[in-house]
Design a protein around this motif. Structure first.
Motif, PDB file in Angstrom:
ATOM      1  N   LYS A  68     -22.387 -26.186  -6.686  1.00 17.57           N
ATOM      2  CA  LYS A  68     -21.178 -25.490  -6.236  1.00 17.57           C
ATOM      3  C   LYS A  68     -19.959 -26.386  -6.357  1.00 17.57           C
ATOM      4  O   LYS A  68     -18.872 -25.943  -6.705  1.00 17.57           O
ATOM      5  CB  LYS A  68     -21.362 -25.034  -4.790  1.00 17.57           C
ATOM      6  CG  LYS A  68     -20.238 -24.137  -4.288  1.00 17.57           C
ATOM      7  CD  LYS A  68     -20.566 -23.580  -2.926  1.00 17.57           C
ATOM      8  CE  LYS A  68     -19.472 -22.626  -2.456  1.00 17.57           C
ATOM      9  NZ  LYS A  68     -19.793 -22.041  -1.137  1.00 17.57           N
ATOM     10  N   ILE A  87     -11.113 -23.325  -3.107  1.00 17.49           N
ATOM     11  CA  ILE A  87     -12.526 -23.542  -3.418  1.00 17.49           C
ATOM     12  C   ILE A  87     -12.864 -22.806  -4.723  1.00 17.49           C
ATOM     13  O   ILE A  87     -12.989 -21.579  -4.734  1.00 17.49           O
ATOM     14  CB  ILE A  87     -13.444 -23.041  -2.278  1.00 17.49           C
ATOM     15  CG1 ILE A  87     -13.032 -23.711  -0.957  1.00 17.49           C
ATOM     16  CG2 ILE A  87     -14.900 -23.315  -2.591  1.00 17.49           C
ATOM     17  CD1 ILE A  87     -13.714 -23.125   0.249  1.00 17.49           C
ATOM     18  N   PRO A  88     -12.993 -23.537  -5.827  1.00 18.69           N
ATOM     19  CA  PRO A  88     -13.368 -22.865  -7.083  1.00 18.69           C
ATOM     20  C   PRO A  88     -14.838 -22.454  -7.048  1.00 18.69           C
ATOM     21  O   PRO A  88     -15.678 -23.171  -6.519  1.00 18.69           O
ATOM     22  CB  PRO A  88     -13.130 -23.949  -8.138  1.00 18.69           C
ATOM     23  CG  PRO A  88     -13.273 -25.236  -7.404  1.00 18.69           C
ATOM     24  CD  PRO A  88     -12.842 -24.980  -5.986  1.00 18.69           C
ATOM     25  N   ASN A  89     -15.127 -21.290  -7.580  1.00 21.22           N
ATOM     26  CA  ASN A  89     -16.509 -20.809  -7.619  1.00 21.22           C
ATOM     27  C   ASN A  89     -17.145 -21.295  -8.923  1.00 21.22           C
ATOM     28  O   ASN A  89     -17.170 -20.584  -9.923  1.00 21.22           O
ATOM     29  CB  ASN A  89     -16.534 -19.284  -7.515  1.00 21.22           C
ATOM     30  CG  ASN A  89     -17.939 -18.758  -7.283  1.00 21.22           C
ATOM     31  OD1 ASN A  89     -18.925 -19.455  -7.499  1.00 21.22           O
ATOM     32  ND2 ASN A  89     -18.023 -17.529  -6.826  1.00 21.22           N
ATOM     33  N   ARG A  90     -17.632 -22.528  -8.918  1.00 15.60           N
ATOM     34  CA  ARG A  90     -18.190 -23.138 -10.129  1.00 15.60           C
ATOM     35  C   ARG A  90     -19.434 -22.399 -10.609  1.00 15.60           C
ATOM     36  O   ARG A  90     -19.703 -22.352 -11.802  1.00 15.60           O
ATOM     37  CB  ARG A  90     -18.558 -24.610  -9.874  1.00 15.60           C
ATOM     38  CG  ARG A  90     -17.354 -25.521  -9.731  1.00 15.60           C
ATOM     39  CD  ARG A  90     -17.784 -26.975  -9.717  1.00 15.60           C
ATOM     40  NE  ARG A  90     -18.105 -27.433 -11.051  1.00 15.60           N
ATOM     41  CZ  ARG A  90     -19.222 -28.066 -11.385  1.00 15.60           C
ATOM     42  NH1 ARG A  90     -20.154 -28.301 -10.497  1.00 15.60           N
ATOM     43  NH2 ARG A  90     -19.426 -28.463 -12.630  1.00 15.60           N
ATOM     44  N   LEU A  91     -20.205 -21.843  -9.694  1.00 12.52           N
ATOM     45  CA  LEU A  91     -21.446 -21.164 -10.076  1.00 12.52           C
ATOM     46  C   LEU A  91     -21.132 -19.906 -10.893  1.00 12.52           C
ATOM     47  O   LEU A  91     -21.745 -19.661 -11.931  1.00 12.52           O
ATOM     48  CB  LEU A  91     -22.271 -20.811  -8.838  1.00 12.52           C
ATOM     49  CG  LEU A  91     -22.609 -21.982  -7.907  1.00 12.52           C
ATOM     50  CD1 LEU A  91     -23.512 -21.518  -6.783  1.00 12.52           C
ATOM     51  CD2 LEU A  91     -23.266 -23.126  -8.673  1.00 12.52           C
ATOM     52  N   LYS A  92     -20.156 -19.136 -10.449  1.00 11.35           N
ATOM     53  CA  LYS A  92     -19.765 -17.931 -11.192  1.00 11.35           C
ATOM     54  C   LYS A  92     -19.119 -18.309 -12.521  1.00 11.35           C
ATOM     55  O   LYS A  92     -19.374 -17.677 -13.547  1.00 11.35           O
ATOM     56  CB  LYS A  92     -18.815 -17.073 -10.364  1.00 11.35           C
ATOM     57  CG  LYS A  92     -18.467 -15.748 -11.061  1.00 11.35           C
ATOM     58  CD  LYS A  92     -17.544 -14.911 -10.234  1.00 11.35           C
ATOM     59  CE  LYS A  92     -17.277 -13.557 -10.877  1.00 11.35           C
ATOM     60  NZ  LYS A  92     -16.960 -13.580 -12.290  1.00 11.35           N
ATOM     61  N   GLU A  93     -18.286 -19.351 -12.492  1.00 11.59           N
ATOM     62  CA  GLU A  93     -17.633 -19.802 -13.721  1.00 11.59           C
ATOM     63  C   GLU A  93     -18.665 -20.244 -14.761  1.00 11.59           C
ATOM     64  O   GLU A  93     -18.536 -19.938 -15.951  1.00 11.59           O
ATOM     65  CB  GLU A  93     -16.674 -20.953 -13.420  1.00 11.59           C
ATOM     66  CG  GLU A  93     -15.417 -20.512 -12.682  1.00 11.59           C
ATOM     67  CD  GLU A  93     -14.580 -21.689 -12.217  1.00 11.59           C
ATOM     68  OE1 GLU A  93     -14.945 -22.848 -12.525  1.00 11.59           O
ATOM     69  OE2 GLU A  93     -13.568 -21.458 -11.530  1.00 11.59           O
ATOM     70  N   HIS A  95     -21.863 -19.302 -14.879  1.00 13.42           N
ATOM     71  CA  HIS A  95     -22.588 -18.092 -15.275  1.00 13.42           C
ATOM     72  C   HIS A  95     -21.804 -17.322 -16.333  1.00 13.42           C
ATOM     73  O   HIS A  95     -22.339 -16.936 -17.381  1.00 13.42           O
ATOM     74  CB  HIS A  95     -22.810 -17.238 -14.023  1.00 13.42           C
ATOM     75  CG  HIS A  95     -23.563 -15.976 -14.271  1.00 13.42           C
ATOM     76  ND1 HIS A  95     -22.941 -14.808 -14.672  1.00 13.42           N
ATOM     77  CD2 HIS A  95     -24.884 -15.688 -14.179  1.00 13.42           C
ATOM     78  CE1 HIS A  95     -23.847 -13.862 -14.815  1.00 13.42           C
ATOM     79  NE2 HIS A  95     -25.031 -14.363 -14.519  1.00 13.42           N
ATOM     80  N   GLU A 135     -27.175 -23.862  -3.158  1.00 11.31           N
ATOM     81  CA  GLU A 135     -25.843 -23.726  -3.751  1.00 11.31           C
ATOM     82  C   GLU A 135     -25.819 -24.335  -5.157  1.00 11.31           C
ATOM     83  O   GLU A 135     -24.947 -25.147  -5.485  1.00 11.31           O
ATOM     84  CB  GLU A 135     -24.793 -24.394  -2.859  1.00 11.31           C
ATOM     85  CG  GLU A 135     -24.636 -23.753  -1.491  1.00 11.31           C
ATOM     86  CD  GLU A 135     -24.138 -22.311  -1.585  1.00 11.31           C
ATOM     87  OE1 GLU A 135     -23.274 -22.040  -2.437  1.00 11.31           O
ATOM     88  OE2 GLU A 135     -24.625 -21.464  -0.820  1.00 11.31           O
TER      89      GLU A 135
END
Length: 198
Positions: A68, A87-93, A95, A135
């Motif tokens: 995350k 808070i950047p959503n690295r997981l979505k980015e 994906h 995460e």
């Protein structure tokens, strides 16, 4: 991924980041690079040469983990980011970027531990989901090398084309050895021919 694994990755982080295109991978848990050579099955006459063996496209299978928060950043920087509410959503980015690479079907560069591989096309993408992932985002991607070559067109001037055509035309009708064309030595009339039969 446990807290201890995350902590170990931060403490013993690698001096560079492994990448799939622009996507940074926090941990590469598995990497399989396949370099194959195809050898002709025909009998080799007159000695072996490089035409008898051809390099096949490189194939790479990567299992990567993205957390995350970037493991490259220090704990202080991560706490500052949380405090600011940005808070950047690295997981979505990650994906979305993997899907984009797969759907675009364009060659990208892979930056691996010992070497960079250019002109790699994603041929398979697996994204398993496990309760123990926490995460983090896990994926397995397969890439195959696309061999890109360039062709060059050469234009010939009209004078050269005419000269080459004239040479070809002058070579028509030539024969090696004796002349095969039959030319009668003397002409006879039809009456003379009939009389010669009797």
């Amino acid at each position: 991924m446990s807290f201890f694994t995350n902590a170990a990755a931060i403490i013993f982080k690698q001096p560079f980041t492994q990448k799939i295109g622009k996507l940074e991978i926090d941990i590469v848990s598995s990497r399989n690079i396949s370099e194959k050579v195809s050898l002709t099955s025909n009998p080799i006459e007159g000695g072996f040469n490089t035409d008898n063996a051809k390099d096949r496209p490189t194939e790479i299978v990567i299992t990567g983990i993205i957390s995350k928060f970037s493991l490259k950043n220090s704990k202080i920087k991560q706490i500052t980011t949380l405090a600011s509410g940005n808070i950047p959503n690295r997981l979505k980015e990650a994906h979305d970027e993997l899907y984009r690479i797969k759907n675009k079907k364009e060659p990208i560069t892979l930056v691996m531990k010992f070497k960079s591989y250019s002109s790699m096309v994603m041929t398979n993408l697996d994204m398993p989901n496990d309760a123990n992932d926490g995460e983090t985002f896990r994926f397995t991607a397969t890439f195959k090398e696309a061999r890109i070559v360039k062709s060059q067109l050469v234009s010939l001037d009209n004078l050269r084309i005419k000269t080459d055509s004239a040479k070809k035309e002058s070579s028509f009708g030539r024969q090696v050895g004796e002349n095969k064309n039959f030319t009668p030595k003397s002409k006879i009339t039809l009456t003379q021919f009939i009389k010669s039969l009797f």
